[in-house]
Design a protein around this motif. Structure first.
Motif, mmCIF file in Angstrom:
data_model
loop_
_atom_site.group_PDB
_atom_site.id
_atom_site.type_symbol
_atom_site.label_atom_id
_atom_site.label_comp_id
_atom_site.label_asym_id
_atom_site.label_seq_id
_atom_site.Cartn_x
_atom_site.Cartn_y
_atom_site.Cartn_z
ATOM 1 N N SER A 67 -5.143 -5.627 -5.433
ATOM 2 C CA SER A 67 -5.372 -6.676 -4.445
ATOM 3 C C SER A 67 -4.192 -7.640 -4.436
ATOM 4 O O SER A 67 -3.256 -7.506 -5.219
ATOM 5 N N THR A 68 -4.266 -8.628 -3.549
ATOM 6 C CA THR A 68 -3.158 -9.551 -3.354
ATOM 7 C C THR A 68 -3.675 -10.877 -2.795
ATOM 8 O O THR A 68 -4.711 -10.889 -2.110
ATOM 9 N N PRO A 69 -2.990 -11.989 -3.052
ATOM 10 C CA PRO A 69 -3.369 -13.251 -2.413
ATOM 11 C C PRO A 69 -2.752 -13.413 -1.027
ATOM 12 O O PRO A 69 -2.987 -14.424 -0.358
ATOM 13 N N LEU A 70 -1.957 -12.447 -0.606
ATOM 14 C CA LEU A 70 -1.252 -12.547 0.676
ATOM 15 C C LEU A 70 -2.162 -12.199 1.851
ATOM 16 O O LEU A 70 -3.112 -11.423 1.717
ATOM 17 N N ALA A 71 -1.855 -12.758 3.006
ATOM 18 C CA ALA A 71 -2.581 -12.441 4.243
ATOM 19 C C ALA A 71 -2.031 -11.141 4.840
ATOM 20 O O ALA A 71 -1.010 -10.611 4.398
ATOM 21 N N ASP A 72 -2.716 -10.632 5.845
ATOM 22 C CA ASP A 72 -2.215 -9.464 6.569
ATOM 23 C C ASP A 72 -0.914 -9.796 7.289
ATOM 24 O O ASP A 72 -0.779 -10.885 7.874
ATOM 25 N N SER A 73 0.013 -8.852 7.280
ATOM 26 C CA SER A 73 1.203 -8.974 8.116
ATOM 27 C C SER A 73 0.796 -8.751 9.573
ATOM 28 O O SER A 73 -0.310 -8.284 9.864
ATOM 29 N N GLU A 74 1.690 -9.089 10.503
ATOM 30 C CA GLU A 74 1.384 -8.873 11.921
ATOM 31 C C GLU A 74 1.164 -7.390 12.219
ATOM 32 O O GLU A 74 0.283 -7.028 13.008
ATOM 33 N N ILE A 75 1.931 -6.536 11.552
ATOM 34 C CA ILE A 75 1.752 -5.091 11.745
ATOM 35 C C ILE A 75 0.378 -4.665 11.253
ATOM 36 O O ILE A 75 -0.324 -3.892 11.909
ATOM 37 N N ARG A 76 -0.011 -5.187 10.104
ATOM 38 C CA ARG A 76 -1.309 -4.835 9.542
ATOM 39 C C ARG A 76 -2.447 -5.341 10.429
ATOM 40 O O ARG A 76 -3.469 -4.663 10.599
ATOM 41 N N LYS A 77 -2.279 -6.520 11.020
ATOM 42 C CA LYS A 77 -3.298 -7.046 11.923
ATOM 43 C C LYS A 77 -3.471 -6.133 13.136
ATOM 44 O O LYS A 77 -4.596 -5.895 13.599
ATOM 45 N N GLN A 78 -2.362 -5.619 13.646
ATOM 46 C CA GLN A 78 -2.442 -4.684 14.771
ATOM 47 C C GLN A 78 -3.174 -3.407 14.368
ATOM 48 O O GLN A 78 -3.945 -2.839 15.148
ATOM 49 N N GLU A 79 -2.936 -2.965 13.128
ATOM 50 C CA GLU A 79 -3.641 -1.789 12.623
ATOM 51 C C GLU A 79 -5.141 -2.051 12.527
ATOM 52 O O GLU A 79 -5.955 -1.165 12.818
#
Length: 275
Positions: free
Chosen positions: A133-145
């Motif tokens: 896991s990670t504390p980071l948010a989704d990247s824009e590419i990941r959000k599109q996915e």
């Protein structure tokens, strides 16, 4: 032992075995409390181990129109209060790690409102382990996915579940873990279409929680798979270094509890036993 409590008129199902310091296990997307069966049995020798079915997963029905990480954190806090638990430790796999950090943030926020002490909320949480896991948010590419996944699940729900589960395992492991993959697919089919869509929205919209790692007093550990293709391993290691969070890197990918269960169990026991 499986039981439930009611949250917003919805039964929330969870299991509890063992006795001692409380430890809550938080599953990932398309998983449920059953994923922890082996680890729960081993850890319950020294701890009281609770595993929850978050809304839209396992035996717990979906709630509303979106399952935010904040919603899930509120449900975990309700479980803690329902069971009157003190100083809980949290282990979250993938999405479960996002929820663990959201809960830590919730506890910090509540404590600061009551005492003006931004560190006081960490008294409620003992240790936090982010597994794959990670504390980071989704990247824009990941959000599109995520958006494409929502469109797919509306048309081809079973095909989506099969594809999504297989994607969690490394290509070279598909044959070696074929039985485990088939079991994970069967478990994922407990998730309703609504539950999957609600959770994908929550995953897509979740915020970064790097600051929570900085603020929380709880001892924290991030366990990563060296070849994990689901989360950003290098970026997560950089965040861990910046927040002085310990990192353990295991061989394999995103499913460490299946790929390297013995190594992971030893890692968990060592981390949880630290004073």
């Amino acid at each position: 032992m499986t039981m439930n409590f009611t949250y917003k008129q919805t039964p929330i199902h969870y299991s509890s075995i063992g006795s001692g310091e409380p430890l809550i296990l938080i599953h990932g997307f398309l998983e449920n409390k059953n994923m922890w069966a082996t680890l729960q049995g081993e850890l319950s020798k020294n701890y009281r181990v609770l595993a929850i079915d978050l809304p839209g997963h396992g035996e717990t029905e979906a709630i509303g129109y979106i399952h935010t990480m904040e919603d899930y954190a509120e449900i975990l806090l309700a479980l803690i209060q329902f069971e009157n638990l003190q100083k809980v430790s949290l282990i979250g796999h993938s999405m479960g790690g996002y929820v663990a950090l959201a809960l830590a943030e919730l506890c910090l926020g509540q404590a600061s409102l009551q005492t003006q002490d931004t560190q006081a909320g960490s008294e409620q949480i003992n240790k936090i382990l982010l597994l794959n896991s990670t504390p980071l948010a989704d990247s824009e590419i990941r959000k599109q996915e995520r958006n494409r996944a929502i469109a797919m699940i509306q048309k081809y729900p079973q095909a989506f579940v099969t594809m999504a589960i297989k994607h969690l395992f490394l290509p070279q492991d598909q044959d070696r873990f074929s039985s485990e993959i088939n079991t994970a697919i069967l478990e994922a089919r407990y998730c309703s279409q609504k539950g999957i869509i609600n959770t994908l929205k929550g995953l897509r919209d979740r915020k970064e929680r790097v600051d929570v790692l900085k603020k929380v007093n709880a001892k924290s550990l991030i366990v990563l798979g060296a070849l994990d293709g689901v989360i950003e391993v290098d970026a997560t290691k950089a965040v861990a270094n910046a927040t002085r969070t310990k990192v353990e890197v295991l061989p394999g990918g995103h499913m460490s509890y299946i790929e390297h269960p013995d190594v992971l169990l030893n890692t968990l026991k060592k981390f949880l036993s630290q004073q």
